[in-house]
Design a protein around this motif. Structure first.
Motif, PDB file in Angstrom:
ATOM      1  N   GLY A   1       7.118 -10.523  18.502  1.00 42.06           N
ATOM      2  CA  GLY A   1       7.112  -8.737  19.044  1.00 42.06           C
ATOM      3  C   GLY A   1       8.106  -8.481  18.791  1.00 42.06           C
ATOM      4  O   GLY A   1       8.233  -7.288  19.826  1.00 42.06           O
ATOM      5  N   THR A   2       8.580  -8.581  18.139  1.00 45.35           N
ATOM      6  CA  THR A   2      10.036  -8.608  18.000  1.00 45.35           C
ATOM      7  C   THR A   2      11.192  -6.973  17.435  1.00 45.35           C
ATOM      8  O   THR A   2      11.963  -6.741  16.863  1.00 45.35           O
ATOM      9  N   ILE A   3       9.814  -6.476  15.959  1.00 40.88           N
ATOM     10  CA  ILE A   3       9.701  -4.801  15.562  1.00 40.88           C
ATOM     11  C   ILE A   3       8.704  -4.270  15.764  1.00 40.88           C
ATOM     12  O   ILE A   3       8.079  -5.115  16.287  1.00 40.88           O
ATOM     13  N   GLN A   4       9.125  -3.478  15.469  1.00 40.83           N
ATOM     14  CA  GLN A   4       7.766  -1.910  15.463  1.00 40.83           C
ATOM     15  C   GLN A   4       6.982  -3.146  15.397  1.00 40.83           C
ATOM     16  O   GLN A   4       6.703  -2.791  13.588  1.00 40.83           O
ATOM     17  N   LYS A   5       5.921  -2.406  15.535  1.00 39.29           N
ATOM     18  CA  LYS A   5       3.948  -3.023  14.926  1.00 39.29           C
ATOM     19  C   LYS A   5       4.062  -1.704  13.454  1.00 39.29           C
ATOM     20  O   LYS A   5       2.926  -2.633  12.690  1.00 39.29           O
ATOM     21  N   TRP A   6       4.250  -0.990  13.219  1.00 39.57           N
ATOM     22  CA  TRP A   6       4.250  -0.290  12.101  1.00 39.57           C
ATOM     23  C   TRP A   6       4.643  -1.583  11.120  1.00 39.57           C
ATOM     24  O   TRP A   6       3.992  -0.514   9.908  1.00 39.57           O
ATOM     25  N   VAL A   7       5.886  -1.874  11.058  1.00 38.12           N
ATOM     26  CA  VAL A   7       6.841  -2.509  10.291  1.00 38.12           C
ATOM     27  C   VAL A   7       5.443  -3.316   9.598  1.00 38.12           C
ATOM     28  O   VAL A   7       5.046  -3.030   8.094  1.00 38.12           O
ATOM     29  N   PRO A   8       5.412  -4.402  10.627  1.00 33.32           N
ATOM     30  CA  PRO A   8       4.246  -5.495   9.572  1.00 33.32           C
ATOM     31  C   PRO A   8       3.159  -4.293   9.011  1.00 33.32           C
ATOM     32  O   PRO A   8       1.815  -5.190   8.039  1.00 33.32           O
ATOM     33  N   LEU A   9       2.018  -3.354   9.520  1.00 26.72           N
ATOM     34  CA  LEU A   9       1.050  -2.902   9.600  1.00 26.72           C
ATOM     35  C   LEU A   9       1.146  -2.036   7.937  1.00 26.72           C
ATOM     36  O   LEU A   9       0.331  -2.510   7.001  1.00 26.72           O
ATOM     37  N   VAL A  10       1.978  -1.666   7.230  1.00 26.11           N
ATOM     38  CA  VAL A  10       2.846  -1.052   6.251  1.00 26.11           C
ATOM     39  C   VAL A  10       2.593  -2.205   5.034  1.00 26.11           C
ATOM     40  O   VAL A  10       1.915  -2.417   4.286  1.00 26.11           O
ATOM     41  N   LEU A  11       3.410  -3.301   5.630  1.00 28.93           N
ATOM     42  CA  LEU A  11       3.159  -4.492   4.568  1.00 28.93           C
ATOM     43  C   LEU A  11       2.202  -5.515   4.669  1.00 28.93           C
ATOM     44  O   LEU A  11       1.666  -5.712   3.840  1.00 28.93           O
ATOM     45  N   ILE A  12       1.157  -5.099   5.554  1.00 29.64           N
ATOM     46  CA  ILE A  12      -0.542  -5.455   5.503  1.00 29.64           C
ATOM     47  C   ILE A  12      -1.028  -4.318   5.062  1.00 29.64           C
ATOM     48  O   ILE A  12      -1.599  -4.951   3.618  1.00 29.64           O
ATOM     49  N   ALA A  13      -0.473  -3.802   4.575  1.00 31.13           N
ATOM     50  CA  ALA A  13      -1.005  -1.925   3.839  1.00 31.13           C
ATOM     51  C   ALA A  13      -0.860  -2.425   2.569  1.00 31.13           C
ATOM     52  O   ALA A  13      -1.884  -2.614   1.588  1.00 31.13           O
ATOM     53  N   HIS A  14      -0.054  -2.421   2.501  1.00 34.56           N
ATOM     54  CA  HIS A  14       0.572  -3.212   0.654  1.00 34.56           C
ATOM     55  C   HIS A  14      -0.153  -3.871   0.118  1.00 34.56           C
ATOM     56  O   HIS A  14      -0.753  -3.933  -0.954  1.00 34.56           O
ATOM     57  N   VAL A  15      -0.471  -5.180   0.817  1.00 31.79           N
ATOM     58  CA  VAL A  15      -1.761  -6.050   0.570  1.00 31.79           C
ATOM     59  C   VAL A  15      -2.845  -5.757   0.216  1.00 31.79           C
ATOM     60  O   VAL A  15      -3.378  -6.104  -0.426  1.00 31.79           O
ATOM     61  N   ALA A  16      -3.240  -5.304   1.427  1.00 36.65           N
ATOM     62  CA  ALA A  16      -4.307  -4.473   0.976  1.00 36.65           C
ATOM     63  C   ALA A  16      -4.825  -3.681  -0.379  1.00 36.65           C
ATOM     64  O   ALA A  16      -5.781  -3.981  -0.890  1.00 36.65           O
ATOM     65  N   THR A  17      -3.198  -3.218  -0.777  1.00 36.09           N
ATOM     66  CA  THR A  17      -3.417  -2.683  -2.399  1.00 36.09           C
ATOM     67  C   THR A  17      -3.974  -3.027  -3.431  1.00 36.09           C
ATOM     68  O   THR A  17      -4.696  -2.776  -4.421  1.00 36.09           O
ATOM     69  N   LEU A  18      -3.530  -4.646  -2.998  1.00 35.52           N
ATOM     70  CA  LEU A  18      -4.089  -5.555  -4.791  1.00 35.52           C
ATOM     71  C   LEU A  18      -5.413  -5.688  -4.826  1.00 35.52           C
ATOM     72  O   LEU A  18      -5.819  -5.721  -6.125  1.00 35.52           O
ATOM     73  N   LEU A  19      -6.793  -5.331  -3.909  1.00 34.46           N
ATOM     74  CA  LEU A  19      -7.758  -5.365  -3.943  1.00 34.46           C
ATOM     75  C   LEU A  19      -8.173  -4.319  -4.662  1.00 34.46           C
ATOM     76  O   LEU A  19      -9.474  -3.978  -5.756  1.00 34.46           O
ATOM     77  N   VAL A  20      -7.045  -2.735  -4.774  1.00 33.44           N
ATOM     78  CA  VAL A  20      -8.102  -1.722  -4.966  1.00 33.44           C
ATOM     79  C   VAL A  20      -7.481  -0.727  -7.043  1.00 33.44           C
ATOM     80  O   VAL A  20      -7.265  -0.213  -6.867  1.00 33.44           O
ATOM     81  N   SER A  21      -5.615  -2.004  -7.063  1.00 28.82           N
ATOM     82  CA  SER A  21      -4.962  -1.565  -7.843  1.00 28.82           C
ATOM     83  C   SER A  21      -5.334  -1.459  -9.686  1.00 28.82           C
ATOM     84  O   SER A  21      -4.706  -0.346  -9.839  1.00 28.82           O
TER      85      SER A  21
END
Length: 214
Positions: free
Chosen positions: A153-173
């Motif tokens: 909780g030491t960073i704005q939530k959009w930052v880890p959410l963007v990283l998770i979104a990038h990991v999710a792209t592995l399924l469709v890349s």
């Protein structure tokens, strides 16, 4: 005690993320193994440049890990340390990948290797283990870092959410054209840049709170 190394580490993290993006976008590729082999022969300069950039990205991202770890106090610290170890494997694997690109370029230029022969070489067990191990280390480390940041909780939530979104792209890349799948690396660049900016901001606030002269 002042921690002036954090801005330098954060700058390295951003540099590595940008280099990773630039290298991914620069590396040309064909629609098939034979096409990729031909591209390597006709655009060998871009292949060599991409390899150098990937190596720079590997070094810079590794140097930037301490800045990312500075965002953890107590909550999420253990998971954050685990993510750093796994990410380090992925970052070092990026250096190995850059050397593999150079080797592939040399083979393409100096031999009469065909697309079918290249297919056989790519599916060799040792090379396959290295490539999948590198990819797994990078994406798993990125996912663990994102989860650790959400817990801390030491960073704005959009930052880890963007990283998770990038990991999710592995399924469709694998189903997307090379140009689009390569552009998806922009997500990790944005996420890592957010981590670096927050690390510098947090460090500056902590230094302001210190007594003068420390």
């Amino acid at each position: 005690m002042r921690m002036d190394w954090i801005p330098a580490s954060a700058a390295a993290f951003v540099t590595g993320a940008m280099a990773l993006t630039f290298g991914s976008l620069m590396l040309p590729s064909g629609s098939s193994t034979a096409d990729t082999l031909q591209v390597a022969r006709t655009e060998d300069g871009r292949w060599l440049a991409a390899a150098v950039i990937f190596f720079i990205a590997s070094v810079a991202l590794t140097l930037g890990l301490p800045a990312a770890m500075s965002l953890f106090d107590r909550r999420g610290r253990t998971l954050g340390m685990v993510s750093a170890v796994v990410l380090a494997v992925g970052f070092l694997g990026t250096a190995g990948y850059s050397m593999l690109i150079v080797f592939f370029r040399a083979i393409a230029l100096e031999t009469t290797l065909t697309g079918a022969q290249l297919d056989d070489a790519v599916h060799e067990a040792g090379l396959t283990v290295f490539l999948y191990g590198w990819i797994a280390g990078f994406y798993l480390g990125e996912l663990l870092l994102a989860i650790a940041l959400l817990r801390a909780g030491t960073i704005q939530k959009w930052v880890p959410l963007v990283l998770i979104a990038h990991v999710a792209t592995l399924l469709v890349s694998s189903f997307l054209p090379h140009s689009i799948s390569s552009a998806l690396v922009l997500l990790v660049a944005v996420g890592f840049a957010g981590v670096a900016i927050e690390a510098v901001t947090r460090d500056a606030e902590q230094r302001k709170a210190l007594p003068v002269g420390l």
